[in-house]
Scaffold this motif. Sequence first.
Motif, PDB file in Angstrom:
ATOM      1  N   MET A   1      25.950   6.574 -18.530  1.00  0.00           N
ATOM      2  CA  MET A   1      27.136   5.612 -18.610  1.00  0.00           C
ATOM      3  C   MET A   1      26.602   4.113 -19.015  1.00  0.00           C
ATOM      4  O   MET A   1      27.590   3.519 -19.844  1.00  0.00           O
ATOM      5  CB  MET A   1      27.546   5.371 -17.122  1.00  0.00           C
ATOM      6  CG  MET A   1      27.861   6.621 -16.241  1.00  0.00           C
ATOM      7  SD  MET A   1      29.297   7.455 -17.274  1.00  0.00           S
ATOM      8  CE  MET A   1      30.691   6.200 -17.239  1.00  0.00           C
ATOM      9  N   SER A   2      25.485   3.902 -18.953  1.00  0.00           N
ATOM     10  CA  SER A   2      25.106   2.517 -19.639  1.00  0.00           C
ATOM     11  C   SER A   2      24.959   2.667 -20.977  1.00  0.00           C
ATOM     12  O   SER A   2      25.346   1.614 -21.874  1.00  0.00           O
ATOM     13  CB  SER A   2      23.691   2.319 -19.171  1.00  0.00           C
ATOM     14  OG  SER A   2      23.510   2.130 -17.822  1.00  0.00           O
ATOM     15  N   VAL A   3      24.528   3.804 -21.872  1.00  0.00           N
ATOM     16  CA  VAL A   3      24.475   3.976 -23.101  1.00  0.00           C
ATOM     17  C   VAL A   3      25.958   4.106 -23.440  1.00  0.00           C
ATOM     18  O   VAL A   3      26.197   3.039 -24.668  1.00  0.00           O
ATOM     19  CB  VAL A   3      23.820   5.449 -23.591  1.00  0.00           C
ATOM     20  CG1 VAL A   3      23.948   5.643 -24.866  1.00  0.00           C
ATOM     21  CG2 VAL A   3      22.224   5.188 -23.181  1.00  0.00           C
ATOM     22  N   GLN A   4      26.693   4.748 -22.835  1.00  0.00           N
ATOM     23  CA  GLN A   4      28.224   4.660 -23.197  1.00  0.00           C
ATOM     24  C   GLN A   4      28.919   3.401 -23.463  1.00  0.00           C
ATOM     25  O   GLN A   4      29.430   3.002 -24.501  1.00  0.00           O
ATOM     26  CB  GLN A   4      28.972   5.655 -22.436  1.00  0.00           C
ATOM     27  CG  GLN A   4      30.449   5.866 -23.010  1.00  0.00           C
ATOM     28  CD  GLN A   4      31.075   6.673 -21.704  1.00  0.00           C
ATOM     29  OE1 GLN A   4      30.683   7.881 -21.668  1.00  0.00           O
ATOM     30  NE2 GLN A   4      32.173   6.250 -21.066  1.00  0.00           N
ATOM     31  N   LYS A   5      28.667   2.471 -22.382  1.00  0.00           N
ATOM     32  CA  LYS A   5      28.965   1.100 -22.348  1.00  0.00           C
ATOM     33  C   LYS A   5      28.347   0.390 -23.618  1.00  0.00           C
ATOM     34  O   LYS A   5      29.417  -0.450 -24.176  1.00  0.00           O
ATOM     35  CB  LYS A   5      28.461   0.497 -21.081  1.00  0.00           C
ATOM     36  CG  LYS A   5      29.107  -0.820 -20.861  1.00  0.00           C
ATOM     37  CD  LYS A   5      28.756  -1.482 -19.715  1.00  0.00           C
ATOM     38  CE  LYS A   5      29.510  -2.996 -19.361  1.00  0.00           C
ATOM     39  NZ  LYS A   5      28.908  -3.689 -18.089  1.00  0.00           N
ATOM     40  N   ILE A   6      27.196   0.528 -23.945  1.00  0.00           N
ATOM     41  CA  ILE A   6      26.734  -0.141 -25.069  1.00  0.00           C
ATOM     42  C   ILE A   6      27.268   0.294 -26.254  1.00  0.00           C
ATOM     43  O   ILE A   6      27.600  -0.645 -27.247  1.00  0.00           O
ATOM     44  CB  ILE A   6      25.241   0.056 -25.317  1.00  0.00           C
ATOM     45  CG1 ILE A   6      24.457  -0.533 -23.744  1.00  0.00           C
ATOM     46  CG2 ILE A   6      24.651  -0.313 -26.410  1.00  0.00           C
ATOM     47  CD1 ILE A   6      23.033  -0.106 -23.582  1.00  0.00           C
ATOM     48  N   LEU A   7      27.599   1.744 -26.322  1.00  0.00           N
ATOM     49  CA  LEU A   7      27.963   2.255 -27.758  1.00  0.00           C
ATOM     50  C   LEU A   7      29.563   1.733 -27.721  1.00  0.00           C
ATOM     51  O   LEU A   7      29.966   1.518 -28.961  1.00  0.00           O
ATOM     52  CB  LEU A   7      28.219   3.710 -27.703  1.00  0.00           C
ATOM     53  CG  LEU A   7      26.590   4.404 -27.725  1.00  0.00           C
ATOM     54  CD1 LEU A   7      26.683   5.865 -27.815  1.00  0.00           C
ATOM     55  CD2 LEU A   7      26.062   3.908 -29.169  1.00  0.00           C
ATOM     56  N   LEU A   8      30.254   1.594 -26.743  1.00  0.00           N
ATOM     57  CA  LEU A   8      31.753   1.156 -26.704  1.00  0.00           C
ATOM     58  C   LEU A   8      31.772  -0.221 -27.242  1.00  0.00           C
ATOM     59  O   LEU A   8      32.325  -0.764 -27.890  1.00  0.00           O
ATOM     60  CB  LEU A   8      32.374   1.186 -25.574  1.00  0.00           C
ATOM     61  CG  LEU A   8      32.942   2.777 -25.020  1.00  0.00           C
ATOM     62  CD1 LEU A   8      33.173   2.534 -23.599  1.00  0.00           C
ATOM     63  CD2 LEU A   8      33.969   3.378 -25.818  1.00  0.00           C
ATOM     64  N   GLU A   9      30.904  -1.061 -26.764  1.00  0.00           N
ATOM     65  CA  GLU A   9      30.649  -2.424 -26.893  1.00  0.00           C
ATOM     66  C   GLU A   9      30.394  -2.590 -28.671  1.00  0.00           C
ATOM     67  O   GLU A   9      30.813  -3.295 -29.169  1.00  0.00           O
ATOM     68  CB  GLU A   9      29.565  -3.331 -26.259  1.00  0.00           C
ATOM     69  CG  GLU A   9      30.020  -3.633 -24.720  1.00  0.00           C
ATOM     70  CD  GLU A   9      28.907  -4.093 -24.078  1.00  0.00           C
ATOM     71  OE1 GLU A   9      27.942  -4.261 -24.353  1.00  0.00           O
ATOM     72  OE2 GLU A   9      29.256  -4.442 -22.492  1.00  0.00           O
TER      73      GLU A   9
END
Length: 519
Positions: free
Chosen positions: A31-39
């Motif tokens: 979830m953390s990596v997904q948030k970073i990729l979305l940003e």
Amino acid sequence: MTFHGLKINISINLAMLLGIAMILIDFVMTMSVQKILLESEISKGNLLLSAIETHLINSSESSKNNITNLTPSSDSGTNFNVHLTHLSDESGCSCAMVLDINKNQIYFHGTDCMLQDKLQAMTSETIGSGKQITESSGTMWGVFRTQRRYLIQAKPLLRKGNIVGGTGVVLPLEGIYVALRRVQQILFIYILINTFVLTLMGVRRLSRIIVKPLHRLLKRAEDYRDDADFFFTGEKGENEFSQLSKALNRMLKRISADKEKLQLTVRSLEKANADLKQAQKEIVRAEKLASVGRLSSGIAHEIGNPIAIVTGYLELLRRDDVADDEKDEFISRVEAEISRINTIIRQLLDFSRSSDGEPKTVSVHELIDDITNILNFQPLMSDIDVELSLSAEEDTIIADPERLRQVFLNLAINAADAISSLKDCSEGKLIISSEMASEGENTDHRPMLKLMFTDNGCGISEENLGNIFDPFYTTKDPGKGTGLGLSVSFMIIESLGGKIRAVSELGKGTRMEIYLPVI
């Protein structure tokens, strides 16, 4: 449970705990990596929008258009479109759009763009509001749940601080989730391997610090004897198992020290219980002998008349002037009176005989009939009408018939005494009835026989009613009662799983109710 089974359980529990921990870590990381990729995708969209704005403004300025005109010159228009298309393809956006100040479309790039209308609406909105807008649309399966499929961004185009148009792009997010799923597969393989390795290491460690000490404690427990000097030996070091072993040693020493005292106490209780049972038997026998004494005095009076009749007939038989047929008649009458005496004495002997105390199947109605026959010869019942109303469908119970007969006789004698105490009583009556207990009366939820001994005697006052079942409690005159009759009756009925109670009102008689479980 064997220690092999304990190891298996420990292995399974460790594997589950480690697996859950790893999955939680993986979830948080994903979830953390997904948030970073979305940003990152949002930043990429912002850069693309800024690049479009820069090239569009530069192109319109080079064509020397006025401040509100975004349309490039015919010479630079083709190069502008080619450049924007190249930017869109390189950024991976699904579609891009440019609107002028009048919200007319001057550029669009995209194939099979399902969000063209939404993109145009957002670009028009940003021209009117002057603010950049970022939204998401559509759904697709992400890693752990459904996620948004597209990222839509729109911003106003500014030239020298004035809004001259707007641009918007649609970025697909599917690539993020595809990459995350590939990483997720690798992480799952790592979690399985890591869980397996850590479980083996944990089981080995736990086996050394828990299972093996427990195995030694179990072996000591199995080999323990009462004459052993010790039970557990101390573990190496001062860990918890060493402290447990010492505590168990101290506990077993205290148990051994108290064991002999406990055995003495048990033997003392057994003797006291035996003495109590013997005393109980003696009390029952004493009350029975008291009842027999009262019956004997009545029987002695009852058999006096038949003996006098027999004596008279014997005197007549000695005379010589008596005819033979008269002698035969006298002899028949003598035999009848002797038979009557024999019946009275036999009934008294049957009642006074000691029982073996063994419960057996008995008919309550038959016992009541026997008691009625005994009472018929008693002077205390001469002025009392005994009425039987035995209507219960079931009357068979498991009991000692002699003890149950003693209860019924006690209740009948008590009723006779209560009736005879009324000086103005012209006619005494004792009604003995039976019926099946109703559901409201039967709290044990099993078939119960209800017996009622109802008299029209003097009754019992409310203050004395609660004491009538106490030992040695009596309201009779001295010499007429021991105070044990109702107490013994209560004890006998309770031992059969039944109950007895009294309903009475002073001056209006008494009703004794007995409830007995039927077969």
